[in-house]
Design an enzyme around this catalytic site. Sequence first.
Site, PDB file in Angstrom:
ATOM      1  N   ASN A 267       0.808  -1.219   0.000  1.00 55.02           N
ATOM      2  CA  ASN A 267       0.000   0.000   0.000  1.00 55.02           C
ATOM      3  C   ASN A 267       0.841   1.269   0.000  1.00 55.02           C
ATOM      4  O   ASN A 267       0.332   2.364   0.208  1.00 55.02           O
ATOM      5  CB  ASN A 267      -0.951   0.011   1.202  1.00 55.02           C
ATOM      6  CG  ASN A 267      -2.080  -1.003   1.054  1.00 55.02           C
ATOM      7  OD1 ASN A 267      -2.463  -1.353  -0.065  1.00 55.02           O
ATOM      8  ND2 ASN A 267      -2.587  -1.485   2.172  1.00 55.02           N
ATOM      9  N   HIS A 269       3.122   2.451   2.066  1.00 54.78           N
ATOM     10  CA  HIS A 269       3.471   3.143   3.308  1.00 54.78           C
ATOM     11  C   HIS A 269       4.117   2.133   4.252  1.00 54.78           C
ATOM     12  O   HIS A 269       4.150   0.933   3.979  1.00 54.78           O
ATOM     13  CB  HIS A 269       2.253   3.831   3.944  1.00 54.78           C
ATOM     14  CG  HIS A 269       1.126   2.914   4.279  1.00 54.78           C
ATOM     15  ND1 HIS A 269      -0.160   3.347   4.484  1.00 54.78           N
ATOM     16  CD2 HIS A 269       1.069   1.574   4.462  1.00 54.78           C
ATOM     17  CE1 HIS A 269      -0.944   2.342   4.771  1.00 54.78           C
ATOM     18  NE2 HIS A 269      -0.228   1.250   4.764  1.00 54.78           N
ATOM     19  N   CYS A 304       2.994   6.750   7.757  1.00 58.16           N
ATOM     20  CA  CYS A 304       4.418   7.054   7.769  1.00 58.16           C
ATOM     21  C   CYS A 304       5.006   6.634   6.424  1.00 58.16           C
ATOM     22  O   CYS A 304       4.770   5.519   5.949  1.00 58.16           O
ATOM     23  CB  CYS A 304       5.110   6.315   8.905  1.00 58.16           C
ATOM     24  SG  CYS A 304       6.839   6.767   9.123  1.00 58.16           S
TER      25      CYS A 304
END
Length: 373
Positions: A267, A269, A304
């Site tokens: 995804n 991240h 993040c």
Amino acid sequence: MLKLSCNGLDRVHSLAQCGFTGRPASLLPCRRRSAFAGFRVPAARQFPVLALVSDKDGAVVNRVELETGNLADRLRLGSLTEDGLSYKEKFIVRSYEVGINKTATVETIANLLQEVGCNHAQSVGYSTDGFATTPTMRKLRLIWVTARMHIEIYKYPAWSDVVEIETWCQGEGRVGTRRDFILKDYATDQVIGRATSKWVMMNQDTRRLQKVSDDVREEYLVFCPREPRLAIPEEDSNSLKKIPKLEDSAPYSRLGLVPRRADLDMNQHVNNVTYIGWVLESMPQEIIDTHELQSITLDYRRECQQTDIVDSLTSVEPIEGTEVVPELKATNGSAIAREDQHEHQQFLHLLRLSTDGLEINRGRTEWRKKAPR
């Protein structure tokens, strides 16, 4: 020459629309439960053994199988349960998944929970393009992201142990979905851990959260229990408690943590399991030396990315007097007895961006004294 044949199908479960084919528990005698005992796969991916040919000494010299499904489907030791509303899979703890005590790390267990959840989604026909995304989600460019994870470990499996994990999901209104887990030592059938998690939808392009639509809910609720089933029903469990934000004056810290390329998932991240390692980086060494992690709870507040730099902060938290979050009240077996409170230590955690201090993740860990060797 000995020739054996088997290709029977069990009764098709009409609600989940899944069939199963049984496998022989074992061709050889065994004193303990075989990792293959009761192994069943969906009918759409069945691979019945057509023939096992042996020589006079009993050694198998030829094995013929129906060429259906992919190789992973054939080798995976998991299947839907008979009612089609949960999924079980067995895993062998490997040498690279254990720590200094030769037992599985908490990161290993979190990775297995993620794996069994994804395999559950594949077993009901969802694509491998994302983490358990439904057809409508893929059409709308939506993905599941972790909002909260709570793991309790009563006994850590050791190297070469076989762990069986059962998982199921259930709706939680328009906000997201809940997925629960029960971990067992397959050899003894002992419950060695439980976990619960909350997942919300995010638009893959805008990175904004989105409410669960009726179309998406209808796609996954057909595979969910009809009544609430909670792996951790205890009202005093840390899985139900709010986590206060830790202030900058935390006595323990590890600053300047940088995501590796390997920390990114499909995804785009940082994978949710990476946060567990970052949280533990700021734990005081004296606790690591004398205690082992009993439970961990993480609230995910912000994505993040690979370019972010992260600070990890930790502080001691008193065990008593934390506010409880209202949740569904249901049961799933008896509770595990708590140990003497004097043997426990509890900590609060904060992960934040080093650049502007924005909160990424807040957490709580509970530790118990290591058993004497």
